[in-house]
Structure formats: C-alpha cells, structure tokens
Write a protein that holds these residues in place. Structure first.
Motif, PDB file in Angstrom:
ATOM      1  N   TRP A   1       0.831  -1.201   0.000  1.00 44.48           N
ATOM      2  CA  TRP A   1       0.000   0.000   0.000  1.00 44.48           C
ATOM      3  C   TRP A   1       0.869   1.257   0.000  1.00 44.48           C
ATOM      4  O   TRP A   1       0.511   2.257  -0.636  1.00 44.48           O
ATOM      5  CB  TRP A   1      -0.986  -0.015   1.169  1.00 44.48           C
ATOM      6  N   ARG A   2       2.028   1.214   0.675  1.00 40.14           N
ATOM      7  CA  ARG A   2       2.895   2.396   0.713  1.00 40.14           C
ATOM      8  C   ARG A   2       3.418   2.727  -0.682  1.00 40.14           C
ATOM      9  O   ARG A   2       3.426   3.888  -1.095  1.00 40.14           O
ATOM     10  CB  ARG A   2       4.050   2.172   1.680  1.00 40.14           C
ATOM     11  N   GLY A   3       3.883   1.713  -1.386  1.00 40.73           N
ATOM     12  CA  GLY A   3       4.400   1.947  -2.730  1.00 40.73           C
ATOM     13  C   GLY A   3       3.338   2.473  -3.673  1.00 40.73           C
ATOM     14  O   GLY A   3       3.575   3.416  -4.444  1.00 40.73           O
ATOM     15  N   LEU A   4       2.142   1.870  -3.614  1.00 39.42           N
ATOM     16  CA  LEU A   4       1.048   2.328  -4.476  1.00 39.42           C
ATOM     17  C   LEU A   4       0.654   3.769  -4.149  1.00 39.42           C
ATOM     18  O   LEU A   4       0.419   4.580  -5.048  1.00 39.42           O
ATOM     19  CB  LEU A   4      -0.169   1.413  -4.306  1.00 39.42           C
ATOM     20  N   ALA A   5       0.596   4.085  -2.858  1.00 39.46           N
ATOM     21  CA  ALA A   5       0.156   5.417  -2.452  1.00 39.46           C
ATOM     22  C   ALA A   5       1.176   6.492  -2.796  1.00 39.46           C
ATOM     23  O   ALA A   5       0.810   7.620  -3.157  1.00 39.46           O
ATOM     24  CB  ALA A   5      -0.129   5.441  -0.951  1.00 39.46           C
ATOM     25  N   HIS A   6       2.452   6.147  -2.728  1.00 38.41           N
ATOM     26  CA  HIS A   6       3.484   7.169  -2.869  1.00 38.41           C
ATOM     27  C   HIS A   6       4.102   7.245  -4.261  1.00 38.41           C
ATOM     28  O   HIS A   6       4.917   8.130  -4.510  1.00 38.41           O
ATOM     29  CB  HIS A   6       4.568   6.957  -1.808  1.00 38.41           C
ATOM     30  N   GLY A   7       3.727   6.308  -5.169  1.00 37.65           N
ATOM     31  CA  GLY A   7       4.115   6.519  -6.559  1.00 37.65           C
ATOM     32  C   GLY A   7       5.038   5.514  -7.210  1.00 37.65           C
ATOM     33  O   GLY A   7       5.701   5.852  -8.191  1.00 37.65           O
ATOM     34  N   ILE A   8       5.084   4.262  -6.742  1.00 34.92           N
ATOM     35  CA  ILE A   8       5.963   3.294  -7.390  1.00 34.92           C
ATOM     36  C   ILE A   8       5.513   3.011  -8.828  1.00 34.92           C
ATOM     37  O   ILE A   8       6.352   2.847  -9.721  1.00 34.92           O
ATOM     38  CB  ILE A   8       6.075   1.980  -6.577  1.00 34.92           C
ATOM     39  N   VAL A   9       4.210   2.981  -9.075  1.00 37.98           N
ATOM     40  CA  VAL A   9       3.731   2.775 -10.447  1.00 37.98           C
ATOM     41  C   VAL A   9       4.133   3.948 -11.325  1.00 37.98           C
ATOM     42  O   VAL A   9       4.688   3.774 -12.425  1.00 37.98           O
ATOM     43  CB  VAL A   9       2.202   2.580 -10.479  1.00 37.98           C
ATOM     44  N   GLU A  10       3.882   5.152 -10.852  1.00 39.70           N
ATOM     45  CA  GLU A  10       4.203   6.342 -11.629  1.00 39.70           C
ATOM     46  C   GLU A  10       5.710   6.445 -11.908  1.00 39.70           C
ATOM     47  O   GLU A  10       6.120   6.767 -13.033  1.00 39.70           O
ATOM     48  CB  GLU A  10       3.729   7.589 -10.878  1.00 39.70           C
ATOM     49  N   ASN A  11       6.528   6.178 -10.884  1.00 42.68           N
ATOM     50  CA  ASN A  11       7.977   6.269 -11.067  1.00 42.68           C
ATOM     51  C   ASN A  11       8.507   5.216 -12.026  1.00 42.68           C
ATOM     52  O   ASN A  11       9.463   5.465 -12.768  1.00 42.68           O
ATOM     53  CB  ASN A  11       8.683   6.151  -9.716  1.00 42.68           C
ATOM     54  N   THR A  12       7.899   4.046 -12.018  1.00 42.04           N
ATOM     55  CA  THR A  12       8.327   2.995 -12.943  1.00 42.04           C
ATOM     56  C   THR A  12       7.992   3.371 -14.378  1.00 42.04           C
ATOM     57  O   THR A  12       8.797   3.167 -15.292  1.00 42.04           O
ATOM     58  CB  THR A  12       7.668   1.658 -12.572  1.00 42.04           C
ATOM     59  N   ILE A  13       6.818   3.936 -14.583  1.00 41.65           N
ATOM     60  CA  ILE A  13       6.434   4.383 -15.929  1.00 41.65           C
ATOM     61  C   ILE A  13       7.395   5.468 -16.419  1.00 41.65           C
ATOM     62  O   ILE A  13       7.803   5.470 -17.592  1.00 41.65           O
ATOM     63  CB  ILE A  13       4.979   4.890 -15.928  1.00 41.65           C
ATOM     64  N   ILE A  14       7.792   6.375 -15.533  1.00 41.57           N
ATOM     65  CA  ILE A  14       8.753   7.424 -15.903  1.00 41.57           C
ATOM     66  C   ILE A  14      10.109   6.824 -16.257  1.00 41.57           C
ATOM     67  O   ILE A  14      10.777   7.272 -17.186  1.00 41.57           O
ATOM     68  CB  ILE A  14       8.896   8.440 -14.740  1.00 41.57           C
ATOM     69  N   GLU A  15      10.516   5.793 -15.516  1.00 42.06           N
ATOM     70  CA  GLU A  15      11.819   5.165 -15.745  1.00 42.06           C
ATOM     71  C   GLU A  15      11.872   4.431 -17.086  1.00 42.06           C
ATOM     72  O   GLU A  15      12.935   4.345 -17.709  1.00 42.06           O
ATOM     73  CB  GLU A  15      12.127   4.188 -14.602  1.00 42.06           C
ATOM     74  N   MET A  16      10.755   3.922 -17.552  1.00 38.49           N
ATOM     75  CA  MET A  16      10.729   3.181 -18.816  1.00 38.49           C
ATOM     76  C   MET A  16      10.972   4.119 -19.994  1.00 38.49           C
ATOM     77  O   MET A  16      10.540   5.270 -19.990  1.00 38.49           O
ATOM     78  CB  MET A  16       9.400   2.447 -18.975  1.00 38.49           C
ATOM     79  N   LYS A  17      11.659   3.607 -21.001  1.00 46.72           N
ATOM     80  CA  LYS A  17      11.967   4.407 -22.187  1.00 46.72           C
ATOM     81  C   LYS A  17      10.813   4.433 -23.177  1.00 46.72           C
ATOM     82  O   LYS A  17      10.748   5.316 -24.042  1.00 46.72           O
ATOM     83  CB  LYS A  17      13.228   3.847 -22.867  1.00 46.72           C
ATOM     84  N   THR A  18       9.928   3.449 -23.088  1.00 45.69           N
ATOM     85  CA  THR A  18       8.777   3.381 -23.979  1.00 45.69           C
ATOM     86  C   THR A  18       7.502   3.331 -23.137  1.00 45.69           C
ATOM     87  O   THR A  18       7.539   3.051 -21.938  1.00 45.69           O
ATOM     88  CB  THR A  18       8.850   2.132 -24.876  1.00 45.69           C
ATOM     89  N   LYS A  19       6.382   3.568 -23.782  1.00 47.10           N
ATOM     90  CA  LYS A  19       5.109   3.601 -23.066  1.00 47.10           C
ATOM     91  C   LYS A  19       4.624   2.182 -22.770  1.00 47.10           C
ATOM     92  O   LYS A  19       4.455   1.384 -23.698  1.00 47.10           O
ATOM     93  CB  LYS A  19       4.061   4.334 -23.890  1.00 47.10           C
ATOM     94  N   PRO A  20       4.391   1.851 -21.509  1.00 46.46           N
ATOM     95  CA  PRO A  20       3.824   0.528 -21.214  1.00 46.46           C
ATOM     96  C   PRO A  20       2.376   0.460 -21.674  1.00 46.46           C
ATOM     97  O   PRO A  20       1.604   1.401 -21.470  1.00 46.46           O
ATOM     98  CB  PRO A  20       3.937   0.424 -19.689  1.00 46.46           C
ATOM     99  N   MET A  21       2.022  -0.679 -22.279  1.00 49.67           N
ATOM    100  CA  MET A  21       0.683  -0.838 -22.832  1.00 49.67           C
ATOM    101  C   MET A  21      -0.097  -1.977 -22.176  1.00 49.67           C
ATOM    102  O   MET A  21      -1.283  -2.132 -22.439  1.00 49.67           O
ATOM    103  CB  MET A  21       0.772  -1.081 -24.342  1.00 49.67           C
ATOM    104  N   TRP A  22       0.577  -2.765 -21.344  1.00 54.93           N
ATOM    105  CA  TRP A  22      -0.104  -3.858 -20.647  1.00 54.93           C
ATOM    106  C   TRP A  22       0.501  -4.030 -19.255  1.00 54.93           C
ATOM    107  O   TRP A  22       1.625  -3.600 -18.992  1.00 54.93           O
ATOM    108  CB  TRP A  22      -0.017  -5.171 -21.432  1.00 54.93           C
ATOM    109  N   ALA A  23      -0.291  -4.649 -18.391  1.00 51.10           N
ATOM    110  CA  ALA A  23       0.169  -4.927 -17.029  1.00 51.10           C
ATOM    111  C   ALA A  23      -0.361  -6.286 -16.601  1.00 51.10           C
ATOM    112  O   ALA A  23      -1.424  -6.732 -17.051  1.00 51.10           O
ATOM    113  CB  ALA A  23      -0.324  -3.856 -16.064  1.00 51.10           C
TER     114      ALA A  23
END
Length: 247
Positions: free
Chosen positions: A130-152
């Motif tokens: 819950w801490r990671g989800l609330a504080h931005g682990i998803v958002e930071n991972t998307i920023i770190e990726m060089k291409t746009k993720p299209m599936w999860a």
C-alpha cells in the motif's frame, strides 16, 4: 513453471509458489516451501540453492542473468541491462530492455506488478504494497521506462476481505486519487477499512493509459497451499514474481 498467457511474443511472466519440485528441506516449519528471500531468517545457503534452481528453470529460454533487490517499500525504480551488481541495490522497481535478463521481485501479500510495451522490447517489475502504491511506485516505474507501457499483469496479493487497514491509509490514497473511494469498504471496527489492492492498482494504471490489465484474481492469505502470506504468518517465506525477454 507456469507462464502468463496473452502477452507479446517472447515475454515470459510468472510467479513462484510454495511448492517446487526441487525445494530444499527447511529446519523450521514456518519456512517450509520454496522460499526465495534472504531477509526472513532462513538458511542463506538454502535460499541461494532455490535461486540457482530457479535460474536453471529459465536457462532453456535464454536467461543468463537475474537481478534481485533489497526491497524497502519505496518508490525507487532502476534500469538494469548488462551491468552485474554484486550487492543488491535498494528499491522496489526494475526495468530492462536486455534479452535474457530476468527481473525478480519478492512478495508475501504485497502486490507484484509487471509492465511492458506493445513491441515486447521493454519490461518492468515492481513491488507494490500500500505504501508503494500510495506514494508513486507505479508512476515512477512508468517514468523510468523508455517506452510507453501498454499492458500490465497483477500477481497474487492479499485480497480485500483479508486486508484491514486504518483510516489514515484510506485517506492517503483518496486525497491523491478521489476516485479510489470505491476501493475501500468500511470494517466492523471504528476507523477500520478493507482495502482492495487490485482495484487501486487498476485505477492508477488506467489513469496512466494502461487499459490491458491481466491477473488480479488470487489471494495470498486464503490460498495457503499456494502462497506465502505475511498477514497469515509473520514468520514466513517469500514468492518471486519474474519477467524476462527471451533470447
């Protein structure tokens, strides 16, 4: 070894379970099973044997390298390709564009999330409590990726009926994303709620343009024959969620 279906060609995703054909005997009943974590007071030699056997399972698909992290419920995400890290780096997200490099995340109730692009050339693996989800682990991972993720893909995590949290946790999410109000059900005790990690993750992913979301239908707490669960037993092992691009 069972892999997730419906992904771009050449991408392998899955999650280990308590049982493995080559599990080592455990000196304690609490750690019986295919534990892959070094931080749970298991015999480190036993854990390393399990990790080596997992790597051997992947070798036929071209995996030559595995990266593990010291996970800290943070929002840190790192890219790893050819480099060899002899000491585990701290963080909760990994990205790679390198074929044959398996990204590993350990969980025992928290939500593992795997991301990838449509072309099958880049993948990410993240640990989302819950801490990671609330504080931005998803958002930071998307920023770190060089291409746009299209599936999860959402791996096994604790389900809503088993995940009681306090009002402060609910407020942390809903102040950031008001749409998440529906992901919480009032508990029997005052100030307590039941949180749906899967619903929270789906909403955050969809807000960032990821509509193709697979998985999210298991419960680590209830499926005790298949998964370790920290809330069920505080002294327990860890599963590993993995993703790699085949050679």
């Amino acid at each position: 070894m069972q892999f997730v279906e419906g992904l771009p060609e050449g991408i392998y995703v899955g999650q280990t379970k308590v049982f493995h054909e080559q599990v080592e005997p455990s000196p304690t009943a609490e750690l019986t099973g295919f534990n892959l974590a070094l931080h749970v007071n298991d015999d480190p030699i036993r854990v390393q044997h399990h990790r080596i056997r997992l790597l051997e399972d992947f070798r036929s698909l071209g995996v030559k390298q595995m990266t593990w992290m010291t996970q800290t419920h943070s929002t840190i995400c790192l890219t790893v390709n050819d480099q060899m890290n002899f000491h585990a780096q701290e963080g909760d997200g990994l990205v790679t564009q390198k074929k044959g490099h398996a990204l590993m995340m350990m969980t025992a109730d928290c939500l593992p999330i795997v991301l990838g692009n449509a072309e099958g050339t880049e993948v990410a693996n993240l640990h989302a409590g819950w801490r990671g989800l609330a504080h931005g682990i998803v958002e930071n991972t998307i920023i770190e990726m060089k291409t746009k993720p299209m599936w999860a893909w959402l791996g096994a995590a604790i389900s809503q009926p088993c995940f009681e949290i306090g009002a402060e946790v609910k407020d942390t999410f809903c102040c950031k994303y008001p749409e998440l109000e529906t992901a919480f059900k009032a508990g029997e005790k005052s100030g307590k709620f039941y949180a749906d990690l899967y619903a929270i993750a789906r909403l955050i992913l969809k807000l960032h343009g990821i509509d193709n979301i697979l998985g999210g239908d298991q419960c680590t707490f209830l499926q005790n024959d298949e998964y370790f669960s920290y809330r069920r037993h505080a002294q327990t092992g860890r599963m590993a969620t993995f993703v790699f691009l085949s050679q």
